[in-house]
Design an enzyme around this catalytic site. Sequence first.
Site, PDB file in Angstrom:
ATOM      1  N   TYR A 141     -14.711 -12.243  -0.306  1.00  0.00           N
ATOM      2  CA  TYR A 141     -15.498 -11.079  -0.736  1.00  0.00           C
ATOM      3  C   TYR A 141     -16.723 -11.512  -1.537  1.00  0.00           C
ATOM      4  O   TYR A 141     -17.809 -10.956  -1.400  1.00  0.00           O
ATOM      5  CB  TYR A 141     -14.642 -10.107  -1.558  1.00  0.00           C
ATOM      6  N   ARG A 185      -6.957  11.702  -7.201  1.00  0.00           N
ATOM      7  CA  ARG A 185      -8.087  10.755  -7.107  1.00  0.00           C
ATOM      8  C   ARG A 185      -9.416  11.471  -6.864  1.00  0.00           C
ATOM      9  O   ARG A 185     -10.483  10.867  -7.026  1.00  0.00           O
ATOM     10  CB  ARG A 185      -7.841   9.785  -5.946  1.00  0.00           C
ATOM     11  N   ARG A 240      -3.581   6.394  -0.113  1.00  0.00           N
ATOM     12  CA  ARG A 240      -4.063   7.515   0.683  1.00  0.00           C
ATOM     13  C   ARG A 240      -3.059   8.204   1.596  1.00  0.00           C
ATOM     14  O   ARG A 240      -3.328   9.291   2.085  1.00  0.00           O
ATOM     15  CB  ARG A 240      -5.296   7.087   1.469  1.00  0.00           C
ATOM     16  N   ASP A 269      -6.265  -3.356  -7.657  1.00  0.00           N
ATOM     17  CA  ASP A 269      -6.900  -3.930  -6.471  1.00  0.00           C
ATOM     18  C   ASP A 269      -7.143  -5.407  -6.755  1.00  0.00           C
ATOM     19  O   ASP A 269      -7.227  -5.812  -7.922  1.00  0.00           O
ATOM     20  CB  ASP A 269      -8.220  -3.221  -6.154  1.00  0.00           C
ATOM     21  N   ARG A 307       0.821  -1.226   0.000  1.00  0.00           N
ATOM     22  CA  ARG A 307       0.000   0.000   0.000  1.00  0.00           C
ATOM     23  C   ARG A 307       0.851   1.271   0.000  1.00  0.00           C
ATOM     24  O   ARG A 307       0.472   2.268   0.617  1.00  0.00           O
ATOM     25  CB  ARG A 307      -0.969   0.018   1.179  1.00  0.00           C
TER      26      ARG A 307
END
Length: 362
Positions: free
Chosen positions: A167, A56, A47, A92, A43
């Site tokens: 998921y 973004r 962010r 992702d 990561r």
Amino acid sequence: MTLRMTCETSPVTTTATPSVNDSVFLRACRGESVPHVPVWFMRQAGRSLPEYRKLREGVPMLESCFRPDMVIEFTMQPVRRHVVDAAILFSDIVVPLKAIGVDLDIVAGTGPVVAEPIRSADQLAQLRDIEPDDVIPIVESVKVVVDELGTTPLIGFAGAPFTLASYLIEGGPSKDHRLTKQFMYTNPDLWHALLARLAAIAGQFLRVQIEAGASAVQLFDSWAGNLSLADYDKYVKPHSAAVLSSVADLGVPRIHFGVGTGELLQSMGDAGADVVGVDWRVPLEEAAKRVGGGKALQGNLDSTALFAPTEVLNAKAAEVIESGRAAPGHIFNLGHGVLPATDPDALTRLVDFVHNYELASS
Ligand code: 1CP
């Protein structure tokens, strides 16, 4: 510890052009000697970086993963800023599922959300193979990124069958994976059919990235640590092994990572990894004993250490490096991803610390 660490002060004069294959990251993956411990962060894009948040703005996460301009820029941002030893493709784990038409989205503040969670055999039909037309923006992005990176390697990645299944079955993130395990225990045949489909897709997605120029791949089984070793071996390992062996012919290092996998480390290595990713809970020295088999390790500084005073952070990073000497090769990383609130300057300083560690202490 073999001759992994050397204290080269200047490279031997040579006319050979440096190549990505000689990069410190790939050398460490192969357990070869390195001038310093290589470092990258799970990561590392995203962010924690103001330049990411700015670009973004107003663009949904999943849309950004299919826009080469964004994928290229987001992949390059942490490399430029921190001078890490490897880039990871901005993407992702649900991108290949979206690419074959599964109705899902990545919801801000939540994560992947699936419109119609998988509950029956007929729903498996939607999990078709990836066709070249499905992944045109990904292939284009990888090619440009690899070109821009020069001798810095690009890591491609995929979600492992268990984590993807969690998921698809839960419909979104889950803490206890109750529905996933209920499915696994209740419908073992359908479970294995589902995981076999997901293994094929994950393998195809890794292949696409390697063929476009990625020099290593990481299989993220982020939530496998929720399983007992017996259940992992019975219900999951054969499918992760299928993914890893499906790209063996391409000859790039395969990293296998999960969170909370202390009890699974040996099994995850046996599934066919060249490098085993370790979370922050198990010291690398202990992980090296559990994994064995001459495999390199990746990890494993606690992501929250980046919020500690610099002396504490550096002491903890030094412990990770020292502990990593027990493995035939060590790639410094966090034990999981960079937390969004992390100060990017602390990451840059950490990269410097890791790069200079051996020189400063010998
Ligand atoms: O709005 C945003 O910015 C969304 C946050 C975000 C980002 C930046 C998500 C949603 N995914 C990503 C990118 C991403 N995902 C990368 C980027 C490359 C890099 O490392 O720099 C990677 C490797 C992933 C892989 C991924 N997605 C994993 C495996 C890695 C891990 O952290 O364990 C998993 C489990 C996901 C699912 C996912 N996507 C996003 C979130 C918030 C989550 C986790 C949700 C949950 O708790 O289940």
